[in-house]
Design a protein around this motif. Structure first.
Motif, short mmCIF file in Angstrom:
data_model
loop_
_atom_site.label_atom_id
_atom_site.label_comp_id
_atom_site.label_asym_id
_atom_site.label_seq_id
_atom_site.Cartn_x
_atom_site.Cartn_y
_atom_site.Cartn_z
N SER A 1 51.86 7.08 4.69
CA SER A 1 50.70 6.19 4.78
C SER A 1 50.79 5.12 3.70
N TRP A 2 50.18 3.97 3.99
CA TRP A 2 50.18 2.89 3.01
C TRP A 2 49.33 3.25 1.79
N ALA A 3 48.31 4.06 1.99
CA ALA A 3 47.49 4.48 0.86
C ALA A 3 48.34 5.25 -0.16
N SER A 4 49.23 6.09 0.34
CA SER A 4 50.09 6.86 -0.57
C SER A 4 51.10 5.97 -1.26
N VAL A 5 51.67 5.01 -0.54
CA VAL A 5 52.60 4.06 -1.16
C VAL A 5 51.92 3.32 -2.30
N HIS B 1 54.35 6.14 -10.40
CA HIS B 1 55.37 7.02 -9.83
C HIS B 1 56.53 6.21 -9.24
N GLY C 1 59.04 2.64 -3.53
CA GLY C 1 58.28 3.33 -2.48
C GLY C 1 58.40 2.59 -1.16
N ASP D 1 49.14 4.25 -4.01
CA ASP D 1 48.80 5.16 -5.10
C ASP D 1 50.00 5.41 -6.01
N ARG D 2 51.14 5.68 -5.43
CA ARG D 2 52.34 5.93 -6.25
C ARG D 2 52.67 4.73 -7.12
N ASP E 1 56.95 7.68 2.10
CA ASP E 1 55.60 8.20 2.36
C ASP E 1 55.28 8.02 3.83
N THR F 1 61.33 6.65 -2.55
CA THR F 1 60.30 7.64 -2.24
C THR F 1 59.65 7.25 -0.92
#
Length: 405
Positions: A42-46, A54, A9, A48-49, A40, A38
């Motif tokens: 935002s860092w939050a999404s990175v 993921h 990510g 979470d994955r 993203d 992958t």
């Protein structure tokens, strides 16, 4: 040779370069790996994955890896960092209205002078019922901590004198353009995007605040590191060779073109090349100039995960989250950085490896030969702008010495 797949990510930032270039230049394949990416916003999404499986590893903010391990803001999940993807590479970009008040025209400001003028401007605006607002990329980011460190040392209380809000890096220039913030502290190419759009001026670079400040890291769940140790060590080797390739001036044009592709940064190769080569344009249409060590990706053990840098991050987490010191938490924070994995992965290669896992941060004022277990290692100057030295064995004493704000 069989090829192992790994999912990585990342955010579209220049300091995501090393995993991307490890794949594109064949360094990953030489280690029996194929890296899938992958992207993203935002860092939050990175994060979470990564936590939900993921992705296998991620380009990540160093403080976020530590905060996640300590359970700051969400249930604790142990992460490990076997490789530093880069030091610094960020800047503080202000609206022209604010920059014209606090910084000299045509050159970078000096941290103390800019801070003094900013303090006066904050007071002036406060009398008119207005506040100065800065945007950072995440609460647990070196951007936030270096911005706060600088403001506080200049007599500005980050929690009361200004507002600090979170903005995903790709939208930082938009926030400036829409007058939602007066300044941003963000990584490249997003400062340069703001400059090119004419909505901001680069006033300081974070290398002026801490010359060798830790920035992005390769992070992965500790359990995955333990289960796939051989694979991770191969990844570390691939990143090492990518870093050596990255800093060679002969490769800058090629690497900027690769990073600019739609699937990666989806941006201007010209702006990316400036960051890679430490050439910065402060305001639209101006000449570029050399900003030494703006990005620091390879030499002087730049990729080595010093546990003293993890300890400094922990000290700032205590400071700005207003937490009580806990020796066990400091140990857990330090254990996120894994110099043992780095050492094993690069043993026998033609690269210096430090003899120690920790050092006095900010203590080197000139070139300093240091002990090594492999090769000869000389560290360059690593000062904080205020001249303070951080001893990881004296966190409480260090915090007591800092301005109270």
């Amino acid at each position: 040779m069989s090829i192992d797949q790994m999912n990585i990510g990342f955010l579209p930032l220049v300091d995501a370069a090393l995993p991307i270039l490890a794949q594109e230049h064949g360094f990953a394949e030489e280690q029996g790996l194929h890296l899938n990416f992958t992207r993203d916003v935002s860092w939050a999404s990175v994060l979470d994955r990564l936590l939900y499986g993921h992705t296998d590893a991620a380009h990540m903010l160093a403080p976020l890896a530590i905060a996640t391990t300590l359970g700051r803001g969400r249930p604790a999940k142990a992460l490990s960092v076997p490789f530093i993807l880069g030091l610094n590479g960020n800047a503080i970009t202000m609206s022209h209205k604010l920059a014209n008040v606090v910084a000299p025209a045509g050159k970078l400001g000096e941290p103390v002078s800019v801070g003094e003028k900013l303090k006066a401007e904050i007071a002036k605006r406060a009398e008119a019922g207005e506040r100065v607002r800065f945007g950072v990329v995440h609460r647990y980011s070196s951007h936030n901590y270096k911005l706060r460190y600088w403001l506080s040392e200049c007599g500005i209380a980050p929690d009361s004198d200004v507002d600090i809000v979170t903005i995903a890096p790709p939208f930082a220039a938009d926030a400036l353009a829409n007058d939602e913030v007066d300044g941003i502290c963000v990584g490249e190419p997003w400062n340069s995007v703001a400059v090119e759009r004419g909505v901001g001026r680069i006033v300081l670079v974070t290398a002026q605040i801490w010359r060798r400040g830790v920035e992005k890291v390769l992070a992965l769940p500790t359990e995955k590191l333990d289960d796939d140790r051989d694979k991770i060590e191969r990844l570390v080797r691939a990143l090492h060779f990518a870093a050596k390739h990255f800093v060679d001036p002969e490769n800058w044009d090629t690497n900027a073109a690769i990073l600019s592709r739609k699937e990666y940064l989806d941006g201007s190769a010209t702006l990316i090349n400036r960051a890679i080569s430490d050439r910065i344009m402060l305001t639209a249409g101006a000449e570029t100039f050399d900003a030494p060590d703006f990005m620091f990706q390879y030499r002087e053990a730049a990729n080595f995960p010093w546990i003293s840098q993890a300890a400094w991050i922990y000290s700032q987490m205590l400071r700005w989250d207003h937490l009580e010191y806990n020796a066990d938490d400091q140990l857990r924070a330090e254990q996120v950085f894994r110099p043992n994995v780095y050492r094993t992965a690069l043993k026998g290669l033609d690269t210096p490896i430090p003899g120690a896992n920790s050092k006095l941060e900010g203590s080197v004022t000139d070139s300093l030969p240091v002990g090594s277990t492999q090769g000869r290692l000389t560290l360059g100057a690593n000062p904080f702008f205020d001249g303070r030295i951080f001893d990881p064995t004296e966190v409480l004493k260090y915090l007591e010495s800092l301005p109270k704000s």
